[in-house]
Design a protein around this motif. Structure first.
Motif: not given
Length: 371
Positions: A335-344
């Motif tokens: 996930x190259x577009x991962x940000x601190x707000x991404x939820x996994x």
């Protein structure tokens, strides 16, 4: 058991907690949520799918009034889930295990209340073939003590009722995840799906197929309808260990192919071949879903087990640890577009092939440079 009575039957699985872990989120660089399937009555996610298959059989009008006896071929979590679900619904369950089955698992299956544990064959495949031949295929010719009794085959992962049961995990997850604020873009009023990615382990694919079925049911509600803007795909990371990577193997070959042998220590991931539907779901997932196959090592799996034990005091087996480790260390490459707000969401699928001694042993080996 009449059809009416069976509608009042209790589900043989529970709604499991979803926890956000600050420590693991910090390590991964995004918001990590853990879906704790290790809390199921059987200690693993198998309670959902296998429980649903047993429940469906009891609710089936054609089985009305017949005493049902369930037969599972599994030396692991599926066998245990079948025994516990059948027991909780007042039915008998026999488990046929290969000769390679661990004594610890056989003991757990017996203790859970199996009517019988039969050891037969060198592999699951042989145990399964023997069981079907002996108890399922020819049951009508047998002069059974009860002519009404019916034997029912409980496969470990390859059955639609099993996927349907596993899909309930997605229903819960949607309810449990914090809702998203509306998307910033003023023209956009739709809310996107509450998770960006779901990480799950793959043996034969029962869990993966269930997650995809659950997403397929819910995603349309999260798709923008009147707007050209594309909805974000939900990523699924389908995780295996090298030596039990039957999905990755079939993807490399371009068609459904068994691996020659299971050489991974994560033996409960060891389906020689995934279900046909599993490969199909990965090669052409439903709209809005993107599946990535990832393979780690047994050492990665052990690291995940140790981490979960240290962070959350949870004991899970290698087949589950691999998802935890990959979900923390290899998210960025997928996930190259991962940000601190991404939820996994990492599905902590649980498993019974673990003891405190085994975890101590993994820790020791990792300290000695196990790669």
């Amino acid at each position: 058991m009449g059809h009416i009575a069976s509608e009042k039957l209790k589900k043989p699985w529970i709604e499991t907690p979803l926890l956000e872990s600050a420590t693991l989120s910090k390590a991964a660089g995004c918001r990590i949520f853990l879906k704790l399937e290790s809390f199921q009555p059987s200690g693993s996610f198998k309670s959902r799918g296998i429980g649903n298959l047993i429940l469906s059989s009891l609710s089936d009008p054609s089985n009305n009034g017949k005493p049902l006896h369930f037969f599972s071929s599994s030396a692991g979590n599926a066998g245990l889930a079948a025994v516990i679900a059948a027991r909780d619904l007042g039915c008998s369950c026999t488990v046929v295990v290969p000769l390679s089955a661990k004594p610890m698992m056989i003991k757990k299956i017996r203790a859970a209340g199996a009517s019988n544990v039969i050891r037969h064959g060198a592999s699951w495949f042989e145990a399964d073939a023997y069981m079907r031949e002996t108890f399922i295929d020819n049951q009508n010719q047998d002069n059974q003590s009860d002519p009404l009794a019916k034997n029912i085959y409980v496969p470990p992962f390859d059955h639609h009722d099993i996927w349907q049961g596993a899909a309930t995990l997605v229903d819960e997850m949607i309810k449990q995840l914090p809702p998203r604020a509306n998307v910033d873009d003023k023209t956009d009023t739709y809310r996107s799906f509450p998770a960006d990615a779901i990480v799950c382990s793959v043996g034969g694919g029962g869990l993966l197929n269930g997650i995809i079925e659950g997403l397929e049911r819910h995603l349309p509600a999260y798709q923008p309808t009147s707007l050209p803007k594309k909805a974000k795909q939900v990523r699924i990371l389908a995780v295996e260990t090298a030596g039990a990577d039957s999905l990755a193997h079939s993807l490399r070959m371009g068609s459904l192919q068994p691996i020659p042998a299971v050489t991974s220590q994560a033996i409960t991931l060891g389906a020689l071949c995934v279900a046909h539907q599993t490969l199909k779901n990965v090669q052409s997932p439903p709209p809005g879903v993107e599946v990535t196959s990832i393979v780690g090592t047994d050492a990665d799996a052990a690291m995940g087990v140790v981490r979960l034990c240290d962070e959350l005091r949870l004991e899970v087996e290698l087949a589950c640890g691999i998802s935890v480790q990959v979900g923390l260390d290899r998210l960025r490459e997928v996930m190259t577009d991962l940000t601190p707000d991404s939820r996994v969401v990492i599905v902590v699928c649980g498993g019974n092939d673990v003891t405190p001694e085994m975890i101590t042993d993994y820790r020791q080996k990792l300290e000695n440079g196990w790669q």
